[in-house]
Design an enzyme around this catalytic site. Structure first.
Site, PDB file in Angstrom:
ATOM      1  N   HIS A 191       7.284   1.911   6.163  1.00 34.03           N
ATOM      2  CA  HIS A 191       7.899   0.868   5.353  1.00 34.03           C
ATOM      3  C   HIS A 191       9.406   0.773   5.570  1.00 34.03           C
ATOM      4  O   HIS A 191       9.957  -0.326   5.633  1.00 34.03           O
ATOM      5  CB  HIS A 191       7.579   1.095   3.880  1.00 34.03           C
ATOM      6  CG  HIS A 191       6.155   0.809   3.535  1.00 34.03           C
ATOM      7  ND1 HIS A 191       5.346   1.689   2.848  1.00 34.03           N
ATOM      8  CD2 HIS A 191       5.370  -0.276   3.809  1.00 34.03           C
ATOM      9  CE1 HIS A 191       4.141   1.165   2.696  1.00 34.03           C
ATOM     10  NE2 HIS A 191       4.127  -0.015   3.274  1.00 34.03           N
ATOM     11  N   GLU A 235      -1.067 -12.023  -0.061  1.00 35.76           N
ATOM     12  CA  GLU A 235      -2.105 -11.037   0.243  1.00 35.76           C
ATOM     13  C   GLU A 235      -3.472 -11.701   0.113  1.00 35.76           C
ATOM     14  O   GLU A 235      -3.773 -12.329  -0.899  1.00 35.76           O
ATOM     15  CB  GLU A 235      -1.990  -9.848  -0.708  1.00 35.76           C
ATOM     16  CG  GLU A 235      -3.169  -8.894  -0.726  1.00 35.76           C
ATOM     17  CD  GLU A 235      -3.430  -8.226   0.608  1.00 35.76           C
ATOM     18  OE1 GLU A 235      -4.570  -8.381   1.114  1.00 35.76           O
ATOM     19  OE2 GLU A 235      -2.513  -7.567   1.138  1.00 35.76           O
ATOM     20  N   ASP A 267      -5.030 -16.941   1.921  1.00 30.41           N
ATOM     21  CA  ASP A 267      -4.993 -16.723   3.362  1.00 30.41           C
ATOM     22  C   ASP A 267      -3.577 -16.968   3.900  1.00 30.41           C
ATOM     23  O   ASP A 267      -2.964 -18.002   3.606  1.00 30.41           O
ATOM     24  CB  ASP A 267      -5.978 -17.668   4.043  1.00 30.41           C
ATOM     25  CG  ASP A 267      -5.928 -17.556   5.544  1.00 30.41           C
ATOM     26  OD1 ASP A 267      -6.393 -16.529   6.066  1.00 30.41           O
ATOM     27  OD2 ASP A 267      -5.406 -18.478   6.189  1.00 30.41           O
ATOM     28  N   GLY A 268      -3.069 -16.013   4.653  1.00 28.35           N
ATOM     29  CA  GLY A 268      -1.710 -16.126   5.166  1.00 28.35           C
ATOM     30  C   GLY A 268      -1.516 -17.290   6.105  1.00 28.35           C
ATOM     31  O   GLY A 268      -0.461 -17.942   6.096  1.00 28.35           O
ATOM     32  N   ASP A 285       2.912  -7.583   7.507  1.00 29.92           N
ATOM     33  CA  ASP A 285       2.453  -6.229   7.188  1.00 29.92           C
ATOM     34  C   ASP A 285       0.930  -6.261   7.130  1.00 29.92           C
ATOM     35  O   ASP A 285       0.317  -6.212   6.066  1.00 29.92           O
ATOM     36  CB  ASP A 285       3.061  -5.801   5.859  1.00 29.92           C
ATOM     37  CG  ASP A 285       2.822  -4.335   5.550  1.00 29.92           C
ATOM     38  OD1 ASP A 285       2.229  -3.641   6.399  1.00 29.92           O
ATOM     39  OD2 ASP A 285       3.215  -3.889   4.451  1.00 29.92           O
ATOM     40  N   PRO A 292      -9.995  -8.856   9.529  1.00 24.11           N
ATOM     41  CA  PRO A 292      -9.838 -10.245   9.065  1.00 24.11           C
ATOM     42  C   PRO A 292      -8.449 -10.834   9.298  1.00 24.11           C
ATOM     43  O   PRO A 292      -8.282 -12.057   9.217  1.00 24.11           O
ATOM     44  CB  PRO A 292     -10.153 -10.147   7.566  1.00 24.11           C
ATOM     45  CG  PRO A 292     -11.118  -9.017   7.470  1.00 24.11           C
ATOM     46  CD  PRO A 292     -10.649  -8.018   8.495  1.00 24.11           C
TER      47      PRO A 292
END
EC number: 2.5.1.16
Length: 415
Positions: A191, A235, A267-268, A285, A292
């Site tokens: 991170h 997310e 969904d990104g 990230d 997926p």
């Protein structure tokens, strides 16, 4: 009860086909090889299955040994055989005899492909006393793993298998679809490296987007930069955030509830296609490309990210293990270079990922390698960022000092 358990899964066996269908012939072979290996036969049982769907039935057999057992199962329609040899090492070490028996039979069956497993059992003071051994593959031939004393949580979410595990060394650990994501003990490696090189290179980032990152570790690091007043976390799987809230507070430190953070569960790719907003930093990230998250590792998605960046903004993402996943690192960095004017690779060893790990900062203008140690130190001090466990002014330049094998995978930076 301490002993050795060996298994072999054999495919495309080129032996006499009768060995896969004739119980008497197979039993004779197994008895002979067992006695040849020095093990002691005390009883046996064999069963031939009836023909099915035009194929002859297979054979299942077991030899009871004074030392434990041999079990064998055949699948003649596939040319397949499974072998299972377990020996107790209480009175004497029978490991060599077990090896001789297993590999003697494999030699007769002549498999085109074979898979082997080796398990030490029954030693209460041995490695197994420290917990369940869980392995993760780095590629088709390399794997690493850790032992976990407890499983705190496991569920199948709408998107993936989610587990929270615990060990003395790692503390609590998040695992998704059999892949290690983060742990309490080592999360700072990933991170801090994901966030601070690009965030420090930017003179005053105001808005950041994290796609993935449901454990909260990335947003916790971003919140250390006081100029960042607007952080969006997108997310896909809300259950990851729920589990992190319950089990991993030492990683996110309640960052989800900071008023500067906005949580979106969607969904990104859809978010990036629809958002009219601009961000100074976009952090991908994500889980690995074969999960997926796969559609977010494409050139088309990187183009959407570029369109959503401010003029001096940057995209940050991990690329994989450059030694074990050369093609993936090369392919991903090439896709980034086809979209952005600059792609700066960097790397570090991450204990939970079992390897030296590659990351990249992609931008049209922001160059993290131009930041010298004095400037990094000054910005850390001005921004009041302390208590970091990995990143500092000396480490910044070291992250971007690539070994030659990794440098060869990266496109040349256009200055």
């Amino acid at each position: 009860m301490q002993g050795l358990h060996l298994t072999a899964d054999l495919y495309q066996c080129a032996c006499d086909p009768a060995l896969l269908t004739d119980a008497a012939l197979l039993a004779e072979l197994c008895r002979g090889r067992t006695l040849d290996s020095g093990l002691t036969l005390v009883n046996e049982k064999w069963h031939t299955f009836p023909d099915f769907d035009g194929h002859p039935g297979g054979v299942t057999g077991a030899l009871l040994l004074a030392e434990s057992h041999l079990a064998i199962h055949t699948w003649p329609e596939r040319g397949g055989i499974t072998l299972d040899v377990y020996v107790c090492n209480f009175m004497a070490d029978n490991s060599g005899k077990a090896e001789a028996l297993l590999h003697g039979l494999v030699e007769v069956f002549q498999p085109g492909k074979a898979q082997y497993e080796r398990l030490q059992r029954g030693d209460e003071n041995g490695p197994g006393a420290n917990g369940e051994l869980l392995l993760e593959s780095l590629n088709d031939t390399s794997a690493f793993g850790f032992r976990f004393a407890r499983r705190l949580h496991a569920e199948q979410t709408p998107y993936q298998r989610l587990e929270i595990l615990e060990s003395k060394e790692l503390g609590r650990c998040l695992r998704l679809d059999g892949l290690f994501m983060t742990s309490e003990a080592d999360e700072f490696f990933y991170h801090e490296a994901l966030v601070h090189p690009a965030a420090l290179a930017h003179p005053a980032p105001a808005a950041a987007l994290v796609i993935g990152g449901g454990d909260g570790g990335a947003i916790e690091e971003l919140l250390k930069h006081p100029s960042l007043r607007d952080i969006t976390l997108v997310e896909l799987d809300q259950r990851v955030v729920d589990a992190a809230r319950q089990y991993l507070p030492s990683i996110h430190k309640n960052a989800f509830d900071d008023p500067r953070v906005r949580l979106l569960f969607q969904d990104g790719a859809r978010f990036m296609a629809d958002t009219p907003r601009k961000f100074d930093l976009i952090l991908l990230d994500l889980t690995d490309p074969e999960t997926p998250a796969g559609p977010l590792y494409t050139r088309e998605f990187f183009q959407l990210c570029q369109s959503a960046l401010t003029a001096d903004g940057a995209l940050v993402m991990h690329l994989g293990a450059p030694f074990h996943e050369k093609d993936q690192v090369r392919d991903m960095s090439a896709k980034l270079a086809s979209v952005f004017k600059q792609v700066h690779g960097y790397g570090l060893h991450i204990p939970l990922y079992g390897a030296y790990w590659a990351l990249a900062v992609a931008s049209d203008t922001l160059d993290p390698t131009a930041l010298d140690a004095a400037t990094v130190s000054q910005r850390l001090r001005e921004r009041g960022i302390g208590g970091l466990q990995y990143y500092n002014e000396g480490v910044h330049a070291a992250l971007f000092a690539l070994p030659n094998f990794y440098r060869a995978l990266m496109p040349a930076v256009k200055k």
